[in-house]
Design a protein around this motif. Structure first.
Motif, mmCIF file in Angstrom:
data_model
loop_
_atom_site.group_PDB
_atom_site.id
_atom_site.type_symbol
_atom_site.label_atom_id
_atom_site.label_comp_id
_atom_site.label_asym_id
_atom_site.label_seq_id
_atom_site.Cartn_x
_atom_site.Cartn_y
_atom_site.Cartn_z
ATOM 1 N N SER A 57 31.251 53.653 -64.958
ATOM 2 C CA SER A 57 32.445 54.449 -65.270
ATOM 3 C C SER A 57 33.643 53.608 -65.687
ATOM 4 C CB SER A 57 32.840 55.264 -64.038
ATOM 5 O OG SER A 57 33.275 54.404 -62.992
ATOM 6 N N HIS A 76 33.903 60.596 -58.366
ATOM 7 C CA HIS A 76 33.080 60.947 -59.524
ATOM 8 C C HIS A 76 33.493 62.281 -60.157
ATOM 9 C CE1 HIS A 76 31.203 63.731 -56.729
ATOM 10 N NE2 HIS A 76 30.462 64.218 -57.694
ATOM 11 N N PRO A 132 35.076 64.181 -65.944
ATOM 12 C CA PRO A 132 33.913 63.381 -65.545
ATOM 13 C C PRO A 132 32.993 63.039 -66.722
ATOM 14 C CG PRO A 132 34.296 65.140 -63.965
ATOM 15 C CD PRO A 132 35.249 65.376 -65.093
ATOM 16 N N TYR A 186 31.141 59.373 -67.511
ATOM 17 C CA TYR A 186 29.680 59.185 -67.624
ATOM 18 C C TYR A 186 29.214 59.805 -68.925
ATOM 19 C CZ TYR A 186 30.817 58.661 -62.764
ATOM 20 O OH TYR A 186 31.431 58.286 -61.611
ATOM 21 N N SER A 220 28.647 64.979 -67.017
ATOM 22 C CA SER A 220 29.380 64.824 -65.769
ATOM 23 C C SER A 220 28.489 64.742 -64.550
ATOM 24 C CB SER A 220 30.365 65.978 -65.602
ATOM 25 O OG SER A 220 29.663 67.200 -65.516
ATOM 26 N N ARG A 266 26.317 60.773 -62.746
ATOM 27 C CA ARG A 266 26.649 59.691 -61.848
ATOM 28 C C ARG A 266 25.631 59.502 -60.721
ATOM 29 N NH1 ARG A 266 27.715 59.981 -57.425
ATOM 30 N NH2 ARG A 266 28.436 58.315 -56.064
ATOM 31 N N SER A 267 25.182 60.625 -60.162
ATOM 32 C CA SER A 267 24.302 60.489 -59.017
ATOM 33 C C SER A 267 22.980 59.833 -59.424
ATOM 34 C CB SER A 267 24.041 61.850 -58.376
ATOM 35 O OG SER A 267 23.396 62.701 -59.294
ATOM 36 N N GLY A 321 25.777 56.363 -58.483
ATOM 37 C CA GLY A 321 26.469 56.809 -57.288
ATOM 38 C C GLY A 321 25.688 56.678 -56.010
ATOM 39 N N ARG A 371 30.641 60.432 -52.906
ATOM 40 C CA ARG A 371 30.316 60.198 -54.307
ATOM 41 C C ARG A 371 31.563 59.705 -55.003
ATOM 42 N NH1 ARG A 371 26.737 65.130 -56.727
ATOM 43 N NH2 ARG A 371 25.492 65.557 -54.876
ATOM 44 N N SER A 421 33.212 57.329 -58.421
ATOM 45 C CA SER A 421 32.917 57.052 -59.827
ATOM 46 C C SER A 421 32.483 55.620 -60.049
ATOM 47 C CB SER A 421 34.138 57.346 -60.672
ATOM 48 O OG SER A 421 35.167 56.429 -60.375
#
Lengths: 153, 153
Positions: free
Chosen positions: A69, A99, A125, A129, A134, A137-138, A142, A151, A153
């Motif tokens: 990010s 995030h 978001p 990413y 959005s 991230r996970s 993340g 969570r 960013s």
């Protein structure tokens, strides 16, 4: 450098899973930005590089904060609590920590019997990413979506 | 009251052990005082009574902060992070948060390759736990001496 970092590690009491909770706090305003987890290597990298690095429990991998990010955290000071099982990172947050695009992860407050959103996203978001939107991230960077770290960013 | 507290509990993602980490932050200065753990009942008591209550992992019992030492924490606001697995308590700390007699538990800072004590005790721990001296807290009130929560007064 290795010797001095070993001095840090010797005082930290990692849990049986090898982790300690780590609070990231904005060094000048006192804002609590997020909570994540660190293992020995994350501590080592953070001190060696001067940038916050956590352990992603979902990916089971080192997580250099902001490597996707760009929302990095420069380490200002590394602190340890009285019994050595929680660390506090004073950082200088670049951009947003969360995030969701918010400055910090603690944007829900219990007020008058309901959750109230007390902060709006500062960044979309999808901009953080861009590769997969959005929700990426996970998967990309993340912490766990399970009962895990914030969570961020 | 029960209904509204159930509304809080529904959003908190407790870990498999039934706990979430809880950061106590002084509401007006931003000082991070300590980290402890909460289960559902600790959250319920904290909101119902307006005073911080944690779960002592060492004693496996509710821990009303300050019930021995008198160093209580009045709840100012209860916040939850983005993925619901860490809580932030804005509190008004009466006296000192740490069982060592220091204002907060994070009094060790890594500076120039060594741990530096950056705060001195404000209160003699023997005054906080007069019944059995300064080491009594872990038996009487405190959190675990294992890889657990911060030890706080």
């Amino acid at each position: 450098m290795t010797d001095t970092i070993d001095g840090v590690l010797g005082e930290i009491r990692f849990a049986p899973d090898g982790l300690v909770p780590a609070i990231a706090q904005q060094h000048d305003t006192g804002e609590v930005l997020m909570v994540a987890w660190m293992n020995r290597e994350a501590v080592r990298v953070t001190l060696a590089e001067g940038m916050a690095c956590y352990w992603s429990r979902s990916r089971q991998a080192l997580w250099r904060k902001g490597d996707i990010s760009g929302q990095t955290q420069r380490l200002v000071e590394f602190r340890l609590d009285c019994d050595g099982d929680t660390v506090l990172l004073l950082v200088d947050q670049h951009g947003v920590a969360c995030h969701t695009g918010r400055r910090n992860c603690f944007f829900r407050a219990w007020r008058n019997g309901a959750w109230t959103m007390i902060a709006a996203p500062l960044v979309d978001p999808a901009q953080l990413y861009p590769a997969s939107g959005s929700n990426s991230r996970s998967r990309s960077e993340g912490s766990s979506s399970g009962p895990s770290a914030s969570r961020a960013s």
